[in-house]
Scaffold this active site. Structure first.
Site, PDB file in Angstrom:
ATOM      1  CG  ASP A 247      13.696 -96.289 -20.967  1.00  0.00           C
ATOM      2  OD1 ASP A 247      14.001 -95.135 -20.603  1.00  0.00           O
ATOM      3  OD2 ASP A 247      14.389 -96.964 -21.741  1.00  0.00           O
ATOM      4  CE1 TYR A 340      25.040 -87.339 -13.621  1.00  0.00           C
ATOM      5  CE2 TYR A 340      26.562 -85.768 -12.642  1.00  0.00           C
ATOM      6  CZ  TYR A 340      25.485 -86.630 -12.522  1.00  0.00           C
ATOM      7  OH  TYR A 340      24.861 -86.779 -11.302  1.00  0.00           O
TER       8      TYR A 340
HETATM    9  N1  LIG Z   1      25.124 -90.152  -6.114  1.00  0.00           N
HETATM   10  C1  LIG Z   1      25.596 -88.927  -6.214  1.00  0.00           C
HETATM   11  O1  LIG Z   1      26.655 -88.612  -5.649  1.00  0.00           O
HETATM   12  C2  LIG Z   1      24.858 -87.889  -7.002  1.00  0.00           C
HETATM   13  C3  LIG Z   1      25.405 -86.608  -7.030  1.00  0.00           C
HETATM   14  C4  LIG Z   1      24.747 -85.617  -7.749  1.00  0.00           C
HETATM   15  C5  LIG Z   1      23.574 -85.904  -8.411  1.00  0.00           C
HETATM   16  N2  LIG Z   1      23.066 -87.171  -8.376  1.00  0.00           N
HETATM   17  C6  LIG Z   1      21.830 -87.399  -9.140  1.00  0.00           C
HETATM   18  O2  LIG Z   1      20.822 -87.939  -8.290  1.00  0.00           O
HETATM   19  C7  LIG Z   1      20.007 -88.854  -9.031  1.00  0.00           C
HETATM   20  C8  LIG Z   1      20.008 -90.207  -8.343  1.00  0.00           C
HETATM   21  O3  LIG Z   1      21.357 -90.650  -8.255  1.00  0.00           O
HETATM   22  P1  LIG Z   1      21.767 -92.031  -7.568  1.00  0.00           P
HETATM   23  O4  LIG Z   1      23.166 -91.889  -7.152  1.00  0.00           O
HETATM   24  O5  LIG Z   1      20.745 -92.446  -6.579  1.00  0.00           O
HETATM   25  O6  LIG Z   1      21.722 -92.983  -8.854  1.00  0.00           O
HETATM   26  P2  LIG Z   1      21.606 -94.566  -8.959  1.00  0.00           P
HETATM   27  O7  LIG Z   1      22.386 -94.963 -10.143  1.00  0.00           O
HETATM   28  O8  LIG Z   1      21.880 -95.220  -7.652  1.00  0.00           O
HETATM   29  O9  LIG Z   1      20.026 -94.733  -9.265  1.00  0.00           O
HETATM   30  C9  LIG Z   1      19.459 -94.209 -10.433  1.00  0.00           C
HETATM   31  C10 LIG Z   1      18.148 -94.917 -10.712  1.00  0.00           C
HETATM   32  O10 LIG Z   1      17.641 -94.385 -11.949  1.00  0.00           O
HETATM   33  C11 LIG Z   1      17.144 -95.457 -12.714  1.00  0.00           C
HETATM   34  N3  LIG Z   1      17.136 -95.147 -14.128  1.00  0.00           N
HETATM   35  C12 LIG Z   1      18.210 -94.981 -14.940  1.00  0.00           C
HETATM   36  N4  LIG Z   1      17.804 -94.783 -16.209  1.00  0.00           N
HETATM   37  C13 LIG Z   1      16.458 -94.826 -16.201  1.00  0.00           C
HETATM   38  C14 LIG Z   1      15.470 -94.698 -17.206  1.00  0.00           C
HETATM   39  N5  LIG Z   1      15.804 -94.525 -18.504  1.00  0.00           N
HETATM   40  N6  LIG Z   1      14.159 -94.787 -16.860  1.00  0.00           N
HETATM   41  C15 LIG Z   1      13.817 -94.981 -15.554  1.00  0.00           C
HETATM   42  N7  LIG Z   1      14.709 -95.121 -14.552  1.00  0.00           N
HETATM   43  C16 LIG Z   1      16.020 -95.043 -14.872  1.00  0.00           C
HETATM   44  C17 LIG Z   1      18.099 -96.611 -12.408  1.00  0.00           C
HETATM   45  O11 LIG Z   1      17.536 -97.882 -12.745  1.00  0.00           O
HETATM   46  C18 LIG Z   1      18.333 -96.425 -10.912  1.00  0.00           C
HETATM   47  O12 LIG Z   1      17.391 -97.131 -10.143  1.00  0.00           O
HETATM   48  C19 LIG Z   1      20.577 -88.897 -10.448  1.00  0.00           C
HETATM   49  O13 LIG Z   1      19.859 -88.012 -11.260  1.00  0.00           O
HETATM   50  C20 LIG Z   1      22.005 -88.410 -10.255  1.00  0.00           C
HETATM   51  O14 LIG Z   1      22.523 -87.859 -11.414  1.00  0.00           O
HETATM   52  C21 LIG Z   1      23.688 -88.163  -7.697  1.00  0.00           C
END
Ligand SMILES: NC(=O)c1ccc[n+]([C@@H]2O[C@H](COP(=O)([O-])OP(=O)(O)OC[C@H]3O[C@@H](n4cnc5c(N)ncnc54)[C@H](O)[C@@H]3O)[C@@H](O)[C@H]2O)c1
Length: 434
Positions: A247, A340
């Site tokens: 975590d 966020y």
């Molecule tokens: N999906 C989008 O449109 C988007 C847009 C802009 C930015 N992002 C950023 O890109 C990154 C990935 O996004 P995503 O859409 O793949 O997210 P997602 O929710 O699909 O995956 C996020 C992963 O992070 C892990 N995670 C969460 N909290 C955690 C912790 N405390 N310790 C370890 N692991 C942890 C989760 O278990 C998950 O596997 C994030 O930082 C998100 O903010 C995503």
């Protein structure tokens, strides 16, 4: 994670209906596929007054297997070297690009100077003007063609080559309308066994990033919470990497990660701070838990982990490169996302603050700011809002995790040494402003 409208509109009836009613018609984006030739058509390199890089860019493209010739038909890429433009009159030369632009289905790349490096208000204004030109051209481009701007510093050689290759390839399919400064970084020789660590690797962008980093020869340490167990193991197996249940907000996370990397792998060459969460609520309805948890995972954890890795001897390999996952919503602001956006704009501040001290130790740090990407995170957005967010960019569709991963994977390479302290948006030229 599906885009039903995007699928429908590419069918015969869908195309007909969209054309008749003026509904958006998202183009099919051509992405990198191993072993598949992307650029069947030739590229064209054009030098405007005072151009410095045309010869080099031509030979880099040729060495990469792309024919560079004027031809008369379609072009897969158009590179215009505008680094030497200094006067408003010289801006007229941009008009000569129109016929080639019309023939291009793929990538348009404009090379420019860094305005701050120039003397005189006219030269600076002219070079700054190129940003407006590129951003507008990106909005006019059709058929999935992207238009980007590289601001080139003196001595940018190796890093410029790597940037030209990335921006003229299928790997940059969802990077559109973006400026990036390419400096004179010196790449560190790649270790035989490179190691990357990706947090939040169990799914979405993190899983795709693990895949891209493995493709470029990294052993990937896939980090996620214990709850992500099976999914994490599946990703690690797929990329022949390893898992670390952690975590990222835990008190001992920095020490655990640093010791793991130092003891088992002799340090990490690339560190991707990808783990992130959303807890969307309007500001007046935000409770402390929703505020704190988002800032803890998205901002405090990357700060603490980076500090921990920097302090622990052997946790980082020479030339290690950090990439933080910011967000376009962090740059532009988003309704219901004060928590966020604070965290994601905070990461930009972190990158800017750390770039110089890290560079002094031979490391580098950048951020990638994705726009709307089709992942479980965005699947949770209410349908109508999701459909609007998905179409609100010049490419009229959401990106895929692999699009973000390709940009992260490029910035994690030693070749990208001249890119430091910057934010690259991977958003199809998202129209939310900022
Ligand atoms: N999906 C989008 O449109 C988007 C847009 C802009 C930015 N992002 C950023 O890109 C990154 C990935 O996004 P995503 O859409 O793949 O997210 P997602 O929710 O699909 O995956 C996020 C992963 O992070 C892990 N995670 C969460 N909290 C955690 C912790 N405390 N310790 C370890 N692991 C942890 C989760 O278990 C998950 O596997 C994030 O930082 C998100 O903010 C995503």
């Amino acid at each position: 994670m599906s885009d039903p409208y995007g699928t429908f509109v590419r069918t015969g009836p869908g195309r007909f209906l969209a054309a008749r009613t003026g509904l958006p018609q998202p183009p099919r984006l051509r992405r990198y596929v191993a072993g598949e030739e992307w650029a069947a058509d030739p590229a064209l390199v054009v030098g405007l007054s005072g151009a410095a890089w045309t010869g080099q860019v031509t030979s880099w493209l040729r060495e990469g297997g792309t024919a560079v010739e004027p031809g008369e038909g379609r072009l897969s890429a158009l590179v215009a070297d505008a680094t030497g433009l200094r006067t408003v009159d010289q801006l007229d030369e941009l008009l000569t690009l129109a016929p080639a632009f019309r023939r291009t289905r793929g990538r348009v790349l404009v090379l420019a100077a860094v305005p701050g490096d120039l003397d005189g208000p006219q030269a600076r204004a002219v070079q700054h003007g190129l940003e407006g030109f590129v951003r507008s051209l990106a909005k006019e481009a059709r058929g999935g063609t992207t238009v980007n701007l590289l601001r080139v510093r003196d001595g940018a050689g190796t890093a410029l080559r790597s940037a030209v290759e990335f921006f003229c390839s299928a790997r940059s399919a969802f990077v559109d309308g973006q400026p990036l400064v390419v400096g004179a970084g010196v790449p560190v020789a790649a270790r035989e066994r490179r190691v990357a660590v990706v947090t939040g690797a169990a799914r979405g962008i993190g899983a795709a990033t693990a895949q891209v980093l493995a493709r470029s020869g990294h052993h990937v340490v896939c980090v996620d919470t214990a709850g992500a167990g099976e999914a994490l193991a599946a990703v690690a197996n797929r990329v022949h990497g390893s898992t670390l249940h952690l975590d990222v907000t835990a008190d001992d996370a920095p020490r655990t990660l640093a010791a793991h990397l130092a003891d088992r792998f002799g340090g990490a060459d690339a560190v991707v701070h990808n783990a992130g969460i959303t807890r969307d609520r309007s500001f007046v309805n935000l409770d402390e838990a929703a505020w704190r948890s988002v800032l803890a995972v998205n901002l405090a954890a990357p700060i603490r982990l980076t500090e921990g890795l920097l302090q622990h001897e052997g946790a980082l390999a020479p030339g290690a490169r950090f990439v933080c996952l910011s967000s376009v919503n962090g740059l532009a602001g988003a309704k219901g996302q004060t928590n966020y956006a604070t965290s994601k704009a905070g990461l930009v501040g972190l990158v800017q603050a750390l770039a110089e001290p890290l560079a002094q130790r031979g490391f580098a740090i950048n951020a990638v700011a994705p726009g709307f990407v089709e992942t479980p995170m965005t699947a949770a957005i209410p349908p109508v809002q999701r459909e609007v967010a998905r179409r609100a960019n010049s490419l009229l569709q959401g990106g895929l995790p692999i699009d973000v991963a390709e940009a992260v994977g490029w910035l994690a390479q030693p070749d990208a040494a001249g890119i430091d302290g910057q934010v690259l948006r991977v958003c199809g030229q998202n129209l939310v402003g900022a």
